[in-house]
Design a protein around this motif. Structure first.
Motif, PDB file in Angstrom:
ATOM      1  N   MET A  32      29.408  49.904  86.918  1.00 27.50           N
ATOM      2  CA  MET A  32      28.259  49.929  87.967  1.00 27.50           C
ATOM      3  C   MET A  32      27.394  49.059  87.770  1.00 27.50           C
ATOM      4  O   MET A  32      26.469  49.401  86.844  1.00 27.50           O
ATOM      5  CB  MET A  32      28.000  51.413  88.058  1.00 27.50           C
ATOM      6  N   ARG A  33      26.874  48.192  88.409  1.00 28.13           N
ATOM      7  CA  ARG A  33      25.709  47.238  88.643  1.00 28.13           C
ATOM      8  C   ARG A  33      24.330  47.938  88.902  1.00 28.13           C
ATOM      9  O   ARG A  33      24.489  48.588  89.909  1.00 28.13           O
ATOM     10  CB  ARG A  33      25.761  46.015  89.122  1.00 28.13           C
ATOM     11  N   ASN A  67      21.116  46.502  88.454  1.00 26.70           N
ATOM     12  CA  ASN A  67      19.656  45.683  88.237  1.00 26.70           C
ATOM     13  C   ASN A  67      19.003  45.645  89.376  1.00 26.70           C
ATOM     14  O   ASN A  67      18.656  44.614  89.697  1.00 26.70           O
ATOM     15  CB  ASN A  67      20.442  44.311  87.739  1.00 26.70           C
ATOM     16  N   SER A  68      18.562  46.652  89.598  1.00 32.73           N
ATOM     17  CA  SER A  68      17.719  46.751  91.138  1.00 32.73           C
ATOM     18  C   SER A  68      16.517  46.713  90.918  1.00 32.73           C
ATOM     19  O   SER A  68      15.691  46.081  92.018  1.00 32.73           O
ATOM     20  CB  SER A  68      18.163  48.041  91.833  1.00 32.73           C
ATOM     21  N   ARG A  80      14.517  44.249  90.064  1.00 34.77           N
ATOM     22  CA  ARG A  80      14.181  42.902  90.641  1.00 34.77           C
ATOM     23  C   ARG A  80      14.092  42.729  92.082  1.00 34.77           C
ATOM     24  O   ARG A  80      12.833  42.440  92.629  1.00 34.77           O
ATOM     25  CB  ARG A  80      15.112  41.964  90.160  1.00 34.77           C
ATOM     26  N   PHE A  81      14.979  43.202  92.804  1.00 30.54           N
ATOM     27  CA  PHE A  81      14.825  43.679  94.117  1.00 30.54           C
ATOM     28  C   PHE A  81      13.887  44.303  94.690  1.00 30.54           C
ATOM     29  O   PHE A  81      12.971  44.245  95.480  1.00 30.54           O
ATOM     30  CB  PHE A  81      16.241  44.229  94.673  1.00 30.54           C
ATOM     31  N   SER A 132      10.656  42.742  94.576  1.00 27.59           N
ATOM     32  CA  SER A 132      10.669  41.753  95.576  1.00 27.59           C
ATOM     33  C   SER A 132      10.321  42.474  97.023  1.00 27.59           C
ATOM     34  O   SER A 132       9.367  42.261  97.801  1.00 27.59           O
ATOM     35  CB  SER A 132      11.899  41.063  95.712  1.00 27.59           C
ATOM     36  N   LEU A 190      18.113  49.970 104.846  1.00 31.42           N
ATOM     37  CA  LEU A 190      18.246  49.697 103.543  1.00 31.42           C
ATOM     38  C   LEU A 190      19.338  50.982 102.791  1.00 31.42           C
ATOM     39  O   LEU A 190      20.128  50.406 102.059  1.00 31.42           O
ATOM     40  CB  LEU A 190      17.026  49.696 102.481  1.00 31.42           C
ATOM     41  N   LYS A 191      18.872  52.121 103.297  1.00 29.84           N
ATOM     42  CA  LYS A 191      19.803  53.137 102.772  1.00 29.84           C
ATOM     43  C   LYS A 191      20.926  53.155 103.339  1.00 29.84           C
ATOM     44  O   LYS A 191      22.123  53.201 102.423  1.00 29.84           O
ATOM     45  CB  LYS A 191      19.079  54.433 103.189  1.00 29.84           C
ATOM     46  N   MET A 205      22.479  50.578 104.013  1.00 27.92           N
ATOM     47  CA  MET A 205      23.280  49.399 103.123  1.00 27.92           C
ATOM     48  C   MET A 205      23.442  49.638 101.665  1.00 27.92           C
ATOM     49  O   MET A 205      24.251  48.998 101.028  1.00 27.92           O
ATOM     50  CB  MET A 205      22.609  48.094 103.336  1.00 27.92           C
ATOM     51  N   GLY A 206      23.072  50.968 101.444  1.00 22.80           N
ATOM     52  CA  GLY A 206      23.421  51.431 100.107  1.00 22.80           C
ATOM     53  C   GLY A 206      22.366  51.400  98.907  1.00 22.80           C
ATOM     54  O   GLY A 206      22.897  51.647  97.907  1.00 22.80           O
ATOM     55  N   ILE A 207      21.218  51.426  99.508  1.00 18.87           N
ATOM     56  CA  ILE A 207      20.102  51.475  98.380  1.00 18.87           C
ATOM     57  C   ILE A 207      19.847  52.882  97.962  1.00 18.87           C
ATOM     58  O   ILE A 207      20.251  53.788  98.548  1.00 18.87           O
ATOM     59  CB  ILE A 207      18.852  50.660  98.662  1.00 18.87           C
ATOM     60  N   ARG A 208      19.935  53.031  96.677  1.00 20.84           N
ATOM     61  CA  ARG A 208      19.636  54.407  96.061  1.00 20.84           C
ATOM     62  C   ARG A 208      18.447  54.890  96.465  1.00 20.84           C
ATOM     63  O   ARG A 208      17.179  54.140  96.490  1.00 20.84           O
ATOM     64  CB  ARG A 208      20.016  54.385  94.626  1.00 20.84           C
ATOM     65  N   THR A 209      18.175  56.271  96.724  1.00 23.86           N
ATOM     66  CA  THR A 209      16.916  56.779  96.905  1.00 23.86           C
ATOM     67  C   THR A 209      16.014  56.621  95.955  1.00 23.86           C
ATOM     68  O   THR A 209      14.813  56.461  96.287  1.00 23.86           O
ATOM     69  CB  THR A 209      17.303  58.544  97.051  1.00 23.86           C
ATOM     70  N   GLY A 210      16.147  56.666  94.492  1.00 19.64           N
ATOM     71  CA  GLY A 210      15.501  56.543  93.504  1.00 19.64           C
ATOM     72  C   GLY A 210      14.830  55.182  93.600  1.00 19.64           C
ATOM     73  O   GLY A 210      13.803  54.930  93.290  1.00 19.64           O
TER      74      GLY A 210
END
Lengths: 222, 406
Positions: free
Chosen positions: B1-2, B4-5, B7-8, B11, B315-316, B318-323
């Motif tokens: 499971m990638r 590396n969030s 950086r985003f 941003s 964003l959620k 589209m799958g961004i995690r809550t944390g």
């Protein structure tokens, strides 16, 4: 399968009543129903945005009930694409960046492969010339097309579209629908499209009609 | 499971911040002002205190050891086990110490003590022609004494050598008597005949009481003149860390029973009380400033969270995690805190410089590195903590609600 969805703590409102549904790979399905028929709720549950009160959702062999919230988010990111009635692009990012956002959320940095894919998608939706424009600097029709490209960046198995042409005029509606059909044919992506437009719905492979929280008709056009 | 969030997240945080520049600028300004006040206030208070302490103990002993008046003729132990007899004095001044050599040696051996100066003192009268003045005769070894008083460096005339019969007097006394270097004056001590002494040097120790009253003489000669034999009145001690003098005095007081060991803090209790209340007021003000900073950051980010709920919803979807989303807001807190603090530091330094130039006080502002580091770090941490509630708010955004309401 057997999906039930209840809402509300004080007054339990049952929105979906034991819906059983099977979607085949590559099928373009439309979902029609009056307001309050539960079609958006069903779409949200299929799209892993919501959990059913009872029943199971199994997509590509994965039972969504076994995933925690973070797992569900990742699953959504990898397996689904979403197109909504409003484009929901992020205004601070460019069109190209917006298309890549589902990828960037997890990867942080765009590889050349992904960037190429994004540019190809923009080409396909006719927005190559807008790639470096801020998302709020293009027209409504263009924004929706960008949203379509965004839905495809992670090569999803299924795309869920909730009234994708609702805000568009006739010619844009035709363009967008044609685009979706093309994507469906070429990538074998399953589509579930919720729409009010009966005429549009009749042009899809399968038509589901919902009323009062249940699927009352299931018409195959193929 | 990638995963590396980050950086985003950075941003997104920076885009959120730059999207509403005025809001961002105002909160950074708010933090900067808060920090500059804290920095300036600390520098002011610390400068004042250092100045006051310097004035109080700069040219006087940090600890004075003398015979305890209440210990009558008891046998008390000295450092090496030999009994020390405290004798009754025939005069009203402090009773002399006998074992002063051992005590001085012991004090000098203590790393925390800079100097231990045995002092012979007594009161007398000076006459020159028709003029007479009361003086305090101070007898000590000049080399040792310089480490406390810097007499040699404070001479305005003459030499510090103190050959037999020579004395040093203060400039005010010299002016009063109309005497200059090389001239004789008459010294009168009770119970003795008057004695001519030569003024070998004139000093200015910066304190008018000393400049008017002191007459400095060689220790042995003074002891002889005062009939002290081989005894001294006090031992004056300078320590390295001025603020630790009271702790040191307490410790040595235990080791030297029968002797009074008094630190400058004990003799200046009211000054210390004043310094302490100054410090507490300063800390209280700084606490409330910090509180204001936290509230400011929290409210700005809370507003931002509400303004951005649509974007967070998508964003959620589209799958961004809550944390991940919460972290975006913590990062905003971190960035605002850092930028605000650094500008505040600059602003505070500017204010301090301006104050020094414009207010023309006789003290300078003291910016301690440790204090500054604490202010900087605690403000940044406070800003991140302030982002916690908005971050939690954001984590509860329901993508379905957001989408539905559009």
């Amino acid at each position: 399968m057997g999906i039930t969805r209840d809402f509300g703590d004080k007054v339990k409102t049952r929105v979906l009543f034991g819906v059983d549904l099977e979607i085949r790979r590559g099928e373009f399905t439309s979902l029609i129903g009056a307001s309050g028929s539960g079609k958006s709720t069903l779409l949200n549950i299929i799209g892993a945005l919501d959990r059913p009160t009872e029943g199971k959702v199994i997509i590509d062999g994965t039972d969504l009930g076994t995933l925690d919230d973070d797992g569900l988010a990742l699953f959504r990111n990898q397996t689904m694409g979403f197109i909504f009635q409003s484009h929901f692009l992020l205004p601070q990012f460019t069109v190209l960046e917006n298309v890549m956002i589902p990828y960037l959320i997890y990867a942080g940095r765009a590889t050349p492969t992904v960037k190429k894919r994004a540019l190809d998608l923009l080409e396909r939706v006719g927005l190559s010339h807008r790639r470096d424009y801020r998302a709020n600097a293009i027209s409504g029709g263009e924004q929706q097309r960008a949203a379509i490209a965004r839905a495809l960046i992670n090569q999803p198995r299924m795309i869920l579209a909730d009234e994708p042409t609702g805000n568009l005029d006739t010619s844009n509606t035709e363009n967008v629908f044609a685009m979706l059909r093309e994507i469906n044919r070429e990538f074998k992506t399953s589509f579930i499209m919720v729409t009010h437009d009966r005429a549009l719905a009749e042009r899809t492979d399968r038509l589901l009609i919902m009323r009062d929280g249940q699927i009352v008709e299931d018409i195959c056009h193929i | 499971m990638r995963k590396n969030s980050i950086r985003f997240e950075f941003s997104l945080a920076s885009r959120f911040l730059t999207e509403n520049r005025m809001q961002t600028f105002l909160i950074i300004l708010g933090i900067a002002i808060g920090v500059s006040v804290m920095v300036f206030l600390s520098a002011l208070i610390d400068g004042l205190q250092a100045n006051l302490i310097e004035k109080t103990v700069g040219r006087s002993p940090h600890i004075v050891i003398s015979s305890d008046e209440n210990a009558a003729a008891e046998a008390v132990k000295s450092l090496n086990g030999n009994p020390v007899l405290v004798l009754d004095a025939t005069r009203k001044t402090m009773r002399p110490m006998v074992e002063w050599r051992n005590i001085t040696a012991g004090l000098t051996a203590d790393q925390r003590i800079k100097t231990a100066l045995p002092v012979v003192e007594g009161s007398g009268l000076i006459e020159r022609g028709q003029i007479s003045r009361a003086i305090l005769l101070k007898g000590f070894d000049l080399n040792q004494a310089d480490r406390i008083y810097n007499l040699t460096g404070s001479l305005v005339a003459g030499s510090p050598n103190l050959p037999d019969g020579a004395v040093l007097i203060g400039k005010d006394l010299a002016a009063d008597l109309g005497v200059s270097v090389g001239e004789p004056i008459t010294l009168e001590l009770s119970g003795r005949d008057s004695l001519p002494v030569v003024v070998d040097g004139i000093f200015d120790l910066g304190v008018s009481a000393i400049n008017q009253r002191w007459m400095v003489m060689d220790q042995r000669r003074a002891a002889a003149l005062l009939g002290m034999g081989d005894r001294v009145n006090t031992i004056e001690v300078q320590v390295h860390d001025v603020l630790q003098a009271d702790a040191l005095a307490a410790e040595w007081s235990q080791r030297l029973p029968g002797l009074a060991v008094e630190s400058w803090q004990e003799s200046n209790a009211s000054l210390l009380a004043g310094l302490r209340s100054q410090s507490s007021s300063s800390y209280t003000i700084q606490f409330f400033v910090m509180l204001a900073v936290i509230l400011g950051v929290a409210s700005v980010l809370a507003i931002s969270a509400v303004q951005k709920s649509k974007q967070i919803g998508i964003l959620k979807a589209m799958g961004i995690r809550t944390g991940s989303v919460s972290r975006v807001f913590m990062i905003q807190g971190l960035v605002l805190g850092t930028l605000g603090t650094l500008s505040g530091l600059g602003l505070g330094l500017l204010m301090s410089k301006a104050f020094i130039v414009l207010a023309k006080q006789d003290y300078t502002l003291l910016l301690k590195p440790m204090t500054t580091a604490i202010i900087v770090l605690s403000t940044i941490v406070a800003a991140v903590l302030a982002a916690y509630l908005p971050a939690r708010q954001v984590s509860q955004i329901d993508p379905i609600e957001v989408i539905r309401n559009n």
